[in-house]
Design a protein around this motif. Structure first.
Motif, PDB file in Angstrom:
ATOM      1  N   HIS A 144     134.653  90.234  41.814  1.00  0.00           N
ATOM      2  CA  HIS A 144     133.381  90.713  41.270  1.00  0.00           C
ATOM      3  C   HIS A 144     133.007  89.822  40.098  1.00  0.00           C
ATOM      4  N   ALA A 145     131.733  89.811  39.775  1.00  0.00           N
ATOM      5  CA  ALA A 145     131.222  88.931  38.721  1.00  0.00           C
ATOM      6  C   ALA A 145     131.915  89.235  37.397  1.00  0.00           C
ATOM      7  N   GLY A 146     132.284  88.184  36.700  1.00  0.00           N
ATOM      8  CA  GLY A 146     132.931  88.318  35.398  1.00  0.00           C
ATOM      9  C   GLY A 146     131.948  88.039  34.270  1.00  0.00           C
ATOM     10  N   PRO A 147     132.426  88.104  33.041  1.00  0.00           N
ATOM     11  CA  PRO A 147     131.538  87.920  31.888  1.00  0.00           C
ATOM     12  C   PRO A 147     130.931  86.517  31.804  1.00  0.00           C
ATOM     13  N   GLY A 148     131.533  85.535  32.486  1.00  0.00           N
ATOM     14  CA  GLY A 148     130.999  84.172  32.458  1.00  0.00           C
ATOM     15  C   GLY A 148     129.985  83.883  33.548  1.00  0.00           C
ATOM     16  N   ALA A 149     129.707  84.864  34.417  1.00  0.00           N
ATOM     17  CA  ALA A 149     128.712  84.650  35.485  1.00  0.00           C
ATOM     18  C   ALA A 149     127.338  84.429  34.862  1.00  0.00           C
ATOM     19  N   ARG A 150     126.588  83.534  35.461  1.00  0.00           N
ATOM     20  CA  ARG A 150     125.229  83.246  34.973  1.00  0.00           C
ATOM     21  C   ARG A 150     124.221  83.641  36.032  1.00  0.00           C
ATOM     22  N   LYS A 151     123.052  83.966  35.600  1.00  0.00           N
ATOM     23  CA  LYS A 151     121.970  84.347  36.500  1.00  0.00           C
ATOM     24  C   LYS A 151     121.769  83.229  37.526  1.00  0.00           C
ATOM     25  N   GLY A 152     121.786  83.603  38.794  1.00  0.00           N
ATOM     26  CA  GLY A 152     121.590  82.632  39.857  1.00  0.00           C
ATOM     27  C   GLY A 152     122.857  81.992  40.373  1.00  0.00           C
ATOM     28  N   ASP A 153     123.986  82.155  39.666  1.00  0.00           N
ATOM     29  CA  ASP A 153     125.270  81.601  40.110  1.00  0.00           C
ATOM     30  C   ASP A 153     125.767  82.326  41.342  1.00  0.00           C
ATOM     31  N   TRP A 154     126.640  81.678  42.066  1.00  0.00           N
ATOM     32  CA  TRP A 154     127.283  82.314  43.204  1.00  0.00           C
ATOM     33  C   TRP A 154     128.045  83.552  42.773  1.00  0.00           C
ATOM     34  N   ALA A 155     128.644  83.527  41.565  1.00  0.00           N
ATOM     35  CA  ALA A 155     129.437  84.670  41.096  1.00  0.00           C
ATOM     36  C   ALA A 155     128.588  85.905  40.873  1.00  0.00           C
ATOM     37  N   GLU A 156     127.323  85.706  40.536  1.00  0.00           N
ATOM     38  CA  GLU A 156     126.436  86.841  40.311  1.00  0.00           C
ATOM     39  C   GLU A 156     126.195  87.627  41.605  1.00  0.00           C
ATOM     40  N   ARG A 157     126.342  86.962  42.738  1.00  0.00           N
ATOM     41  CA  ARG A 157     126.102  87.611  44.019  1.00  0.00           C
ATOM     42  C   ARG A 157     127.277  88.461  44.490  1.00  0.00           C
ATOM     43  N   LEU A 158     128.414  88.371  43.798  1.00  0.00           N
ATOM     44  CA  LEU A 158     129.569  89.188  44.159  1.00  0.00           C
ATOM     45  C   LEU A 158     129.285  90.639  43.791  1.00  0.00           C
ATOM     46  N   THR A 159     129.748  91.524  44.618  1.00  0.00           N
ATOM     47  CA  THR A 159     129.529  92.945  44.342  1.00  0.00           C
ATOM     48  C   THR A 159     130.845  93.662  44.215  1.00  0.00           C
ATOM     49  N   ASP A 160     130.806  94.776  43.541  1.00  0.00           N
ATOM     50  CA  ASP A 160     132.022  95.618  43.401  1.00  0.00           C
ATOM     51  C   ASP A 160     132.257  96.392  44.661  1.00  0.00           C
TER      52      ASP A 160
END
Length: 160
Positions: A144-160
């Motif tokens: 799931h997205a961590g505190p370093g995820a940025r808007k539009g990053d691949w990590a932001e698309r991860l869901t819980d």
């Protein structure tokens, strides 16, 4: 994503690959964990071109994975030692070794075994949860997205 730009990606794996992600670098690290420290010893054991070895060692020193330490003043000679950052790569390297043992060792088995000095037993690497101690299965891990995820990053698309 271009290989030369991995260090600028907002992805920890991509940034790590920018430091240790080529085959010679991983083999240099293997030798460092086998306590090889001197340039000529790395070169002899790996059969790597001196220019390539010089580049890989400099890269690892520049990234704080190895440190260059003088062992002789006359003539000036250096050796390469793993730093704390370099020693932290041990789980990665040993996991790759044991993965290779499982899938590529051949009929006779692994060429090298690893013994835990404290208990005297040969071991296999096992990834465990830092919180409960259970062995981890990739089918039972949810990113799931961590505190370093940025808007539009691949990590932001991860869901819980």
């Amino acid at each position: 994503m271009k290989w030369q730009e991995l260090d600028r990606e907002n992805c920890s794996l991509a940034r790590a690959m920018a430091v240790v992600g080529d085959r010679w670098t991983l083999l240099v690290l293997r030798e460092a964990f086998l306590r090889v420290r001197r340039f000529d010893d790395f070169q002899e054991r790996l059969g790597i071109a001196r220019r390539v070895l010089t580049e890989r060692l400099k890269h690892l020193v520049d990234h704080g994975v190895l440190e260059k330490v003088a062992y002789s003043q006359t003539p000036l000679r250096h050796e390469y030692r793993l730093t704390e950052k370099g020693l932290a790569l041990y789980p990665v390297i040993i996991s790759l070794v044991h993965w290779g043992d499982a899938y590529y060792a051949g009929k006779k088995g692994p060429p090298v075994l690893h013994r835990h000095q404290a208990c005297g037993h040969d071991f296999r690497s096992v990834l465990t949860c830092s919180e409960c101690g259970e062995a981890l299965d990739p089918r039972e891990v949810s990113p799931h997205a961590g505190p370093g995820a940025r808007k539009g990053d691949w990590a932001e698309r991860l869901t819980d």
